[in-house]
Design an enzyme around this catalytic site. Structure first.
Site, PDB file in Angstrom:
ATOM      1  CB  SER A 143      -0.849  -0.004   1.273  1.00 58.68           C
ATOM      2  OG  SER A 143      -1.427   1.280   1.489  1.00 58.68           O
ATOM      3  CE1 TYR A 156      -4.363  -2.276   4.858  1.00 59.43           C
ATOM      4  CE2 TYR A 156      -3.505  -0.054   4.671  1.00 59.43           C
ATOM      5  CZ  TYR A 156      -3.990  -1.202   4.078  1.00 59.43           C
ATOM      6  OH  TYR A 156      -4.101  -1.272   2.714  1.00 59.43           O
TER       7      TYR A 156
HETATM    8  C1  BGC Z   1      -6.172   1.651   2.345  1.00 58.58           C
HETATM    9  C2  BGC Z   1      -7.368   2.510   2.065  1.00 58.58           C
HETATM   10  C3  BGC Z   1      -6.945   3.957   1.775  1.00 58.58           C
HETATM   11  C4  BGC Z   1      -5.864   3.977   0.713  1.00 58.58           C
HETATM   12  C5  BGC Z   1      -5.334   5.384   0.434  1.00 58.58           C
HETATM   13  C6  BGC Z   1      -5.180   1.789   1.215  1.00 58.58           C
HETATM   14  O1  BGC Z   1      -4.055   1.018   1.482  1.00 58.58           O
HETATM   15  O2  BGC Z   1      -6.580   0.298   2.442  1.00 58.58           O
HETATM   16  O3  BGC Z   1      -8.242   2.450   3.158  1.00 58.58           O
HETATM   17  O4  BGC Z   1      -8.032   4.705   1.317  1.00 58.58           O
HETATM   18  O5  BGC Z   1      -4.794   3.158   1.097  1.00 58.58           O
HETATM   19  O6  BGC Z   1      -5.032   6.090   1.607  1.00 58.58           O
END
Ligand code: BGC
Length: 255
Positions: A143, A156
């Site tokens: 991410s 996360y």
């Molecule tokens: C998350 C989302 C978030 C996006 C951008 C992703 O990794 O799961 O919840 O909107 O990143 O910030």
């Protein structure tokens, strides 16, 4: 086709980005194991879609935070398709809890799915690839938050920071075997993980406004990058992350 005669596993292949990756890898010629945890029906729909287009797919249930389930996933794939060339550690979830608010259970669940899963997914896939002796590709769906804080989503971000280093470390360790390890860091993508935000018009507008390209991404856009990274064309890429985020990480108000 980019991936003829290749065999791939996609964890969490029944939903969101994983679903699009399963379909895209199959379109490029790979036989695909579609892993799911809860939603068997969704996984079977992905399998049917692949088969109807003339591709090969297998559905395997399993919780990626369980090493026994991950081993089963690799074993079933090899029993069915004979080998494993591409491991996509995609399954992910978030609790949207802060450092102060997260419970032990929030932390353990998020780290279990988002970091322990990719760690042992990488380990088991790499062992199989080393046995085969002709390299392989491991792609970790990370991410933008492997490197960029998301206040209120602390476990996360910790997990994604871990994936960042898993990709770098395992990439170096596995390079002598011709196995590349690459991270893909999506920004905001139109998937179930962002359903609530996108369903609230004000929140959705604020999100789109924060993205230089002015919109959230589509799962298919991430899938296209993953298929390319899984192919021979990306042979010289390892131990790094490709961000696909519409520019969100570089967004600036222009002071
Ligand atoms: C998350 C989302 C978030 C996006 C951008 C992703 O990794 O799961 O919840 O909107 O990143 O910030």
């Amino acid at each position: 086709m980019l991936l003829e005669n290749k065999v791939a596993i996609v964890t969490g292949g029944d939903s969101g980005i994983g679903r699009a990756i399963s379909i895209e890898l199959a379109k490029e010629g790979a036989a695909v194991t579609v892993n799911f945890r809860h939603n068997e029906q969704a996984a079977n729909e992905v399998r049917q879609q692949i088969e109807q287009a003339g591709g090969k797919a297998l559905v395997v249930q399993g919780d990626v935070s369980s090493v026994a389930d991950l081993q089963k996933l690799v074993d079933h794939t090899v029993e069915t398709f004979g080998r494993l060339d591409i491991m996509v550690n995609n399954a992910g979830m978030e609790t949207r809890t802060s450092t102060i608010d997260s419970t032990e259970q929030d932390f353990d669940t998020v780290i279990g799915v988002n970091l322990k899963g990719p760690f042992f997914g990488t380990q088991f896939a790499a062992k199989q690839m080393i046995k085969q002796g002709d390299g392989g590709r491991i792609i970790n769906i990370s991410s933008v938050h492997e490197d960029w804080p998301m206040p209120g989503n602390s476990p996360y971000c910790c997990a994604k920071g871990g994936i960042r280093m898993l990709t770098r470390n395992a990439g170096v360790e596995l390079a002598p075997h011709g196995i590349t390890v690459v991270g893909v860091g999506p920004g905001a993508i139109d998937t179930p993980i962002n359903k609530e935000t996108l369903a609230a018009p004000e929140k959705a507008a604020a999100l789109n406004h924060a993205i230089p390209l002015g919109r959230v991404g589509e799962p298919e856009e991430v899938a296209g990058l993953v298929a390319w990274l899984a192919s021979a064309k990306a042979a010289y890429i390892t131990s790094s992350t490709y961000f696909i985020d519409g520019g969100i990480m570089q967004g600036s108000v222009g002071l």
